[in-house]
Enzyme design. Structure first.
Site, PDB file in Angstrom:
ATOM      1  CE  LYS A 118      -2.270  -1.099   3.826  1.00  0.00           C
ATOM      2  NZ  LYS A 118      -1.759  -2.433   4.191  1.00  0.00           N
ATOM      3  NE  ARG A 169      -4.548  -1.252   9.759  1.00  0.00           N
ATOM      4  CZ  ARG A 169      -3.459  -0.691   9.239  1.00  0.00           C
ATOM      5  NH1 ARG A 169      -3.476   0.561   8.851  1.00  0.00           N
ATOM      6  NH2 ARG A 169      -2.363  -1.395   9.116  1.00  0.00           N
ATOM      7  NE  ARG A 175       7.167  -2.828   5.939  1.00  0.00           N
ATOM      8  CZ  ARG A 175       5.839  -2.684   5.899  1.00  0.00           C
ATOM      9  NH1 ARG A 175       5.242  -2.206   4.831  1.00  0.00           N
ATOM     10  NH2 ARG A 175       5.110  -3.054   6.928  1.00  0.00           N
ATOM     11  NE  ARG A 189       5.952  -0.488  10.330  1.00  0.00           N
ATOM     12  CZ  ARG A 189       4.882  -0.446   9.529  1.00  0.00           C
ATOM     13  NH1 ARG A 189       4.943   0.167   8.359  1.00  0.00           N
ATOM     14  NH2 ARG A 189       3.753  -1.013   9.893  1.00  0.00           N
ATOM     15  NE  ARG A 197       1.378  -4.767  11.223  1.00  0.00           N
ATOM     16  CZ  ARG A 197       2.307  -4.410  10.356  1.00  0.00           C
ATOM     17  NH1 ARG A 197       3.528  -4.915  10.434  1.00  0.00           N
ATOM     18  NH2 ARG A 197       2.035  -3.551   9.413  1.00  0.00           N
TER      19      ARG A 197
END
Ligand code: AMP
Length: 206
Positions: A13, A88, A123, A153, A164
């Site tokens: 995204k 969300r 990432r 992160r 998640r």
């Protein structure tokens, strides 16, 4: 052009939103970025949000909704925006309707679970400019092209990603049928190169 980018964590995204803002010259509103900025500045919002974010949980609706409502009133949103990471939950989606915000297209990026886990654990993000790198194309010195430090992160660590994904399935995925019923959901295959996915998004928005 009012677009919502929707999909599991690591669906791309953020990457695709960056390409869309260049193409359409409209702002990206990433609730994740707004919250991370608040956490790093240790604001009241950041202090509330941090514990939820570190566990991979959603920040409560009453906290996030107020922030987005205020942000959408800013002048740069008048000719459109890309919402990345909002809504969300059904309650967040209903808020957009109550505010009279008419969305032109909802892009749902479909990515399988194994790819999600791989993309998230690999990432790395620049603390300064927010650029996203994959481990394989990260600069060897661990420093972004802008000079900023690259970091992982906490919520991208494997255990938190699994949490998640569960949160996504339970709280966020119901939005797909919510928007499907309204006839504005566009499913886009999120696998492949950044450009391939981007071209699919542009097709879906036609
Ligand atoms: P993201 O960068 O979009 O993956 O968001 C990172 C984290 O910020 C999420 O795991 C949530 O803890 C929080 N967050 C971002 N957007 C929202 C939202 N719309 N509602 C609730 N929590 C959010």
């Amino acid at each position: 052009m009012k677009i919502i980018l929707f999909g599991p964590p690591g669906a791309g995204k953020g990457t695709q939103a960056k390409k869309l803002i260049e193409k359409f010259n409209i702002p990206q509103i990433s609730t994740g970025d707004i919250l991370r900025d608040a956490v790093s500045k240790k604001t009241e919002l950041g202090i509330i949000a941090e514990s939820y974010m570190n566990k991979g949980e959603l920040v409560p609706d009453n906290v996030i909704i107020g922030i987005v409502k205020e942000r959408l009133k800013e002048k740069d949103c008048s000719s459109g925006f890309i919402l990345d990471g909002f809504p969300r939950t059904i309650q967040q989606a209903e808020t957009l309707e109550l505010e009279g915000i008419k969305i032109d297209g909802i892009i749902m990026l479909d990515v399988d679970k194994e790819t999600i886990i791989k993309r998230n654990t690999e990432r790395r993000i620049c603390r300064v400019c927010g650029r996203i790198y994959k481990l394989k194309n990260m600069p060897q010195n661990g420093v972004c092209e802008c000079g900023g430090e690259l970091y992982q992160r906490k919520d991208d660590m494997e255990e938190n990603i699994r949490r998640r994904i569960d949160v996504y399935i339970n709280a966020t995925l119901p939005l797909a049928s919510f928007y499907e019923k309204k006839g504005i959901l566009r499913n886009v295959d999120g696998c492949g190169s950044e450009d391939e996915v981007f071209n699919r998004i542009l097709e879906a928005l036609k």
